[in-house]
Design a protein around this motif. Structure first.
Motif, PDB file in Angstrom:
ATOM      1  N   ASP A 177     -41.482  14.985 108.100  1.00  0.00           N
ATOM      2  CA  ASP A 177     -42.392  15.111 106.801  1.00  0.00           C
ATOM      3  C   ASP A 177     -43.593  13.914 107.005  1.00  0.00           C
ATOM      4  O   ASP A 177     -44.756  14.452 106.865  1.00  0.00           O
ATOM      5  N   ARG A 178     -43.454  12.876 107.515  1.00  0.00           N
ATOM      6  CA  ARG A 178     -44.574  11.952 107.901  1.00  0.00           C
ATOM      7  C   ARG A 178     -45.410  12.383 108.829  1.00  0.00           C
ATOM      8  O   ARG A 178     -46.516  12.276 108.676  1.00  0.00           O
ATOM      9  N   LEU A 179     -44.964  12.954 109.760  1.00  0.00           N
ATOM     10  CA  LEU A 179     -45.920  13.597 111.027  1.00  0.00           C
ATOM     11  C   LEU A 179     -46.572  14.577 110.427  1.00  0.00           C
ATOM     12  O   LEU A 179     -47.890  14.597 110.611  1.00  0.00           O
ATOM     13  N   MET A 180     -46.122  15.533 109.396  1.00  0.00           N
ATOM     14  CA  MET A 180     -47.080  16.612 108.982  1.00  0.00           C
ATOM     15  C   MET A 180     -48.352  16.058 108.176  1.00  0.00           C
ATOM     16  O   MET A 180     -49.213  16.406 108.346  1.00  0.00           O
ATOM     17  N   ILE A 181     -47.890  15.151 107.184  1.00  0.00           N
ATOM     18  CA  ILE A 181     -48.707  14.245 106.456  1.00  0.00           C
ATOM     19  C   ILE A 181     -49.830  13.366 107.201  1.00  0.00           C
ATOM     20  O   ILE A 181     -50.843  13.334 106.862  1.00  0.00           O
ATOM     21  N   ASN A 182     -49.234  12.865 108.264  1.00  0.00           N
ATOM     22  CA  ASN A 182     -50.170  12.108 109.202  1.00  0.00           C
ATOM     23  C   ASN A 182     -50.976  13.245 109.923  1.00  0.00           C
ATOM     24  O   ASN A 182     -52.330  12.680 109.835  1.00  0.00           O
ATOM     25  N   ILE A 183     -50.780  14.207 110.284  1.00  0.00           N
ATOM     26  CA  ILE A 183     -51.492  15.089 111.124  1.00  0.00           C
ATOM     27  C   ILE A 183     -52.685  15.693 109.914  1.00  0.00           C
ATOM     28  O   ILE A 183     -53.876  15.778 110.339  1.00  0.00           O
ATOM     29  N   ALA A 184     -52.251  15.840 108.766  1.00  0.00           N
ATOM     30  CA  ALA A 184     -52.944  16.512 107.878  1.00  0.00           C
ATOM     31  C   ALA A 184     -54.123  15.418 107.599  1.00  0.00           C
ATOM     32  O   ALA A 184     -55.265  15.575 107.258  1.00  0.00           O
ATOM     33  N   ASN A 185     -53.691  13.972 107.300  1.00  0.00           N
ATOM     34  CA  ASN A 185     -54.716  12.982 107.105  1.00  0.00           C
ATOM     35  C   ASN A 185     -55.530  12.900 108.340  1.00  0.00           C
ATOM     36  O   ASN A 185     -56.749  12.747 107.887  1.00  0.00           O
ATOM     37  N   SER A 186     -55.079  13.052 109.544  1.00  0.00           N
ATOM     38  CA  SER A 186     -56.133  13.016 110.656  1.00  0.00           C
ATOM     39  C   SER A 186     -57.121  14.294 110.650  1.00  0.00           C
ATOM     40  O   SER A 186     -58.443  13.981 110.870  1.00  0.00           O
ATOM     41  N   LEU A 187     -56.714  15.216 110.007  1.00  0.00           N
ATOM     42  CA  LEU A 187     -57.632  16.522 109.908  1.00  0.00           C
ATOM     43  C   LEU A 187     -58.613  16.162 108.816  1.00  0.00           C
ATOM     44  O   LEU A 187     -59.702  16.423 108.986  1.00  0.00           O
ATOM     45  N   LEU A 188     -58.278  15.695 107.932  1.00  0.00           N
ATOM     46  CA  LEU A 188     -59.086  15.333 106.744  1.00  0.00           C
ATOM     47  C   LEU A 188     -60.103  14.296 107.061  1.00  0.00           C
ATOM     48  O   LEU A 188     -61.505  14.410 106.577  1.00  0.00           O
ATOM     49  N   SER A 189     -59.579  13.297 108.043  1.00  0.00           N
ATOM     50  CA  SER A 189     -60.706  12.352 108.567  1.00  0.00           C
ATOM     51  C   SER A 189     -61.269  12.579 109.508  1.00  0.00           C
ATOM     52  O   SER A 189     -62.091  11.830 110.213  1.00  0.00           O
ATOM     53  N   LYS A 190     -61.158  13.953 109.976  1.00  0.00           N
ATOM     54  CA  LYS A 190     -62.334  14.486 111.186  1.00  0.00           C
ATOM     55  C   LYS A 190     -61.683  13.900 112.171  1.00  0.00           C
ATOM     56  O   LYS A 190     -62.618  13.730 113.351  1.00  0.00           O
ATOM     57  N   ASP A 191     -60.487  13.626 112.552  1.00  0.00           N
ATOM     58  CA  ASP A 191     -59.945  12.905 113.870  1.00  0.00           C
ATOM     59  C   ASP A 191     -58.962  13.934 114.338  1.00  0.00           C
ATOM     60  O   ASP A 191     -58.222  13.251 115.060  1.00  0.00           O
ATOM     61  N   TRP A 192     -59.318  15.406 114.207  1.00  0.00           N
ATOM     62  CA  TRP A 192     -58.500  16.379 114.726  1.00  0.00           C
ATOM     63  C   TRP A 192     -57.153  15.908 114.522  1.00  0.00           C
ATOM     64  O   TRP A 192     -56.675  15.905 113.561  1.00  0.00           O
TER      65      TRP A 192
END
Length: 182
Positions: free
Chosen positions: A47-62
């Motif tokens: 779960d944490r990994l999915m949220i972290n990747i989504a946050n990275s996508l939102l911050s344009k950090d791919w």
């Protein structure tokens, strides 16, 4: 009076299944509004990994920092999660809308097999109100497994699509092959 009843009967014969689908889909959306969502915050590779990747996508950090977990669970669910945040629609509604769409696609192809609209409506109702769609471990958990029932319905839709439109598929393949030849 009889004229109005006849018009209503004609309308229901023509659009009854669509009206039924819209009413049931609306009821499904209303019924999931208060279902709580949850994630296991200390599940670093779930779960944490999915949220972290989504946050990275939102911050344009791919995909965030490149490490052993970058591509381990796939990218589609974090994209859905980030897209849900960008368009401002709650996670549960987005997942439910995707599920409704998958159910509609599936029964759309079933109409080639089953000519009885009542039976198609019953199957749609059974799919739509499947207990998995309100389970705490599937749709309300912020994790990639919520997409599995959606993907299964879409895959069966595509299998039926290929089965009933094989000639069209062969013509498209032939066109693409000839296009590369000339």
């Amino acid at each position: 009076m009889k004229n109005r009843i006849n018009k209503l009967n004609e309308f229901l014969k023509k659009y009854g299944l669509i009206v039924f689908i819209v009413i049931l889909s609306s009821f499904k959306l209303i019924s999931i509004l208060n279902i709580p969502i949850w994630a296991i915050s200390n599940a670093a590779v779930d779960d944490r990994l999915m949220i972290n990747i989504a946050n990275s996508l939102l911050s344009k950090d791919w995909l965030g920092g490149y490490n052993q977990y970058t591509l381990v669970k796939g990218l589609f669910f974090p994209v859905v999660l980030a897209g849900s945040h960008i368009i401002g629609i709650p996670y549960t509604i987005v997942i439910t809308l995707l599920y409704i769409m998958a159910c509609i696609l599936f029964i759309y192809m079933l109409r080639n097999i089953l000519k009885n609209k009542l039976l198609i409506g019953i199957i749609f109702c059974m799919l739509l109100f499947n207990p998995v769609s309100t389970s705490l471990t599937s749709f309300s958990r912020v994790y990639r497994n919520c997409l599995t029932p959606i993907q299964v319905l879409i895959i069966f839709h595509l299998i039926l699509l290929i089965h009933f439109h094989i000639l069209l598929l062969l013509i498209l393949i032939l066109i693409f092959c000839l296009d590369g030849y000339f």
